[in-house]
Scaffold this motif. Structure first.
Motif, mmCIF file in Angstrom:
data_model
loop_
_atom_site.group_PDB
_atom_site.id
_atom_site.type_symbol
_atom_site.label_atom_id
_atom_site.label_comp_id
_atom_site.label_asym_id
_atom_site.label_seq_id
_atom_site.Cartn_x
_atom_site.Cartn_y
_atom_site.Cartn_z
ATOM 1 N N VAL A 203 0.867 -1.183 0.000
ATOM 2 C CA VAL A 203 0.000 0.000 0.000
ATOM 3 C C VAL A 203 0.903 1.232 0.000
ATOM 4 C CG1 VAL A 203 -1.803 1.281 1.195
ATOM 5 C CG2 VAL A 203 -1.858 -1.224 1.172
ATOM 6 N N ALA A 209 -4.622 1.998 -1.600
ATOM 7 C CA ALA A 209 -5.294 1.786 -0.317
ATOM 8 C C ALA A 209 -6.792 1.550 -0.524
ATOM 9 C CB ALA A 209 -5.063 2.989 0.594
ATOM 10 N N VAL A 221 -6.190 -0.465 6.554
ATOM 11 C CA VAL A 221 -4.952 -0.839 5.874
ATOM 12 C C VAL A 221 -3.786 -0.544 6.805
ATOM 13 C CG1 VAL A 221 -5.707 -0.624 3.479
ATOM 14 C CG2 VAL A 221 -4.843 1.392 4.669
#
Length: 328
Positions: A203, A209, A221
């Motif tokens: 990410v 994300a 996340v």
């Protein structure tokens, strides 16, 4: 995302990273939008708790709630005692490391090596949950290797033992940090348990994300390497998730202010000599996306004092702001 009594908002978490997520970096990431920042792992071995390094890792004075401390080890009783010790020293969340792929950690049957022994995983998580009155979280990988992906089994064991939230890195131990993270296993884990699930791995942008949250159904996340040199990634993701709009890149002057503040905090926290040395990797990360990076790294790595490191960094960003190029 709710973990015990704590609302994690925004649902963006700084991943625990050895040698990276020290107190100065955690405070910086929280200030720039992280809803939670997990400490670098601390050993469950009590003979190491009074070392200078461990005492620094247990310094949580002035850290915004909730304070999350990751512990690593292989012995259930030892991990339970480590959890109690860290709670007594200010931890409000305890995170168990079953995700680290490093050879020196796995060789002592800790980190992701534990995923090979599900009965031991069950004993560890139960011992730690029973030992403390604060929420206990667990960080895992999808399995030991691609032929042995057992994250679903581990997730069920964790939930049954009372684990409050589960972070899953979308790689096996054998994958280390290579290749692309796969999110199908994280989605399967999320569908199988009722506790919050955090998706971790690759990410690095607001768009990624949002994509990861959508395809996994995860509650949050967790960001590791994506925050190195870009601690403002948390506010960028939060803004994008809330509005669908991308924030503009921070101007060199703001990056300079963030970085210089980080350097000052490193010197204050570690002392000048260690602070200068530790700062070098952060300086490299901050500059990594710029063509001038190689020149900057050569220049700044020569600095032996805090004053020199600060001056060279100010000069670099002043040159950036004026459109000049640094010469090596």
């Amino acid at each position: 995302m709710q973990i015990g009594p704590y609302l994690i908002d925004p649902p963006l978490v700084l991943a625990p990273m050895a040698g990276v997520t020290d107190k100065p970096f955690r405070l910086l990431c929280k200030r720039l939008g992280a809803g939670l920042a997990v400490s670098e792992m601390t050993s469950a071995d009590p003979t190491l708790w009074q070392t200078r390094r461990s005492l620094r890792r247990m310094d949580h004075a002035g850290e915004p709630e909730p304070v999350s401390v990751q512990i690593a080890g292989y012995d259930p009783a030892m991990l339970a005692e480590a959890a109690r010790f860290n709670v007594a020293n200010g931890a409000q969340l305890i995170d168990i490391n079953m995700g680290c792929p490093a050879k020196k950690v796995c060789n002592v049957w800790s980190g992701s090596a534990l995923l090979q022994d599900e009965p031991l995983v069950a004993r560890i998580v139960k011992a730690v949950v029973d030992a403390v009155d604060v929420p206990v979280t667990l960080k895992i990988r999808t399995g030991w290797n691609r032929d042995n992906r057992n994250a679903l089994n581990i997730a069920r064991i964790a939930e049954d033992a009372g684990i409050a939230a589960l972070a899953v890195h979308g790689r096996t131990r054998a994958d280390k940090y290579e290749g692309e993270a796969e999110y199908a296993t994280i989605a399967a884990v999320k569908a199988a348990v009722r506790i919050p699930v955090l998706a971790n791995g690759d990410v690095c942008t607001p768009q990624q994300a949002k994509h990861v949250l959508a395809i996994t159904g995860a509650d949050a996340v967790m960001i590791g390497r994506g925050a190195q040199g870009r601690p403002w990634i948390f506010r960028e993701i939060a803004h994008y998730l809330a509005t669908g709009e991308l924030l503009s890149e921070p101007e060199p002057a703001e990056v300079a202010a963030i970085l210089l503040g980080h350097l000052e905090h490193l010197y204050a926290f570690y002392g000048e000599q260690a602070g200068v040395r530790i700062a070098r990797k952060h300086l490299g990360w901050y500059a990594k996306d710029r063509p001038e990076n190689a020149a900057f790294r050569q220049v700044v790595n020569r600095a032996e004092t805090a004053g020199e490191q600060l001056r060279l960094t100010r000069d670099y960003f002043a040159a950036l702001a004026s459109g000049e190029h640094l010469a090596a």
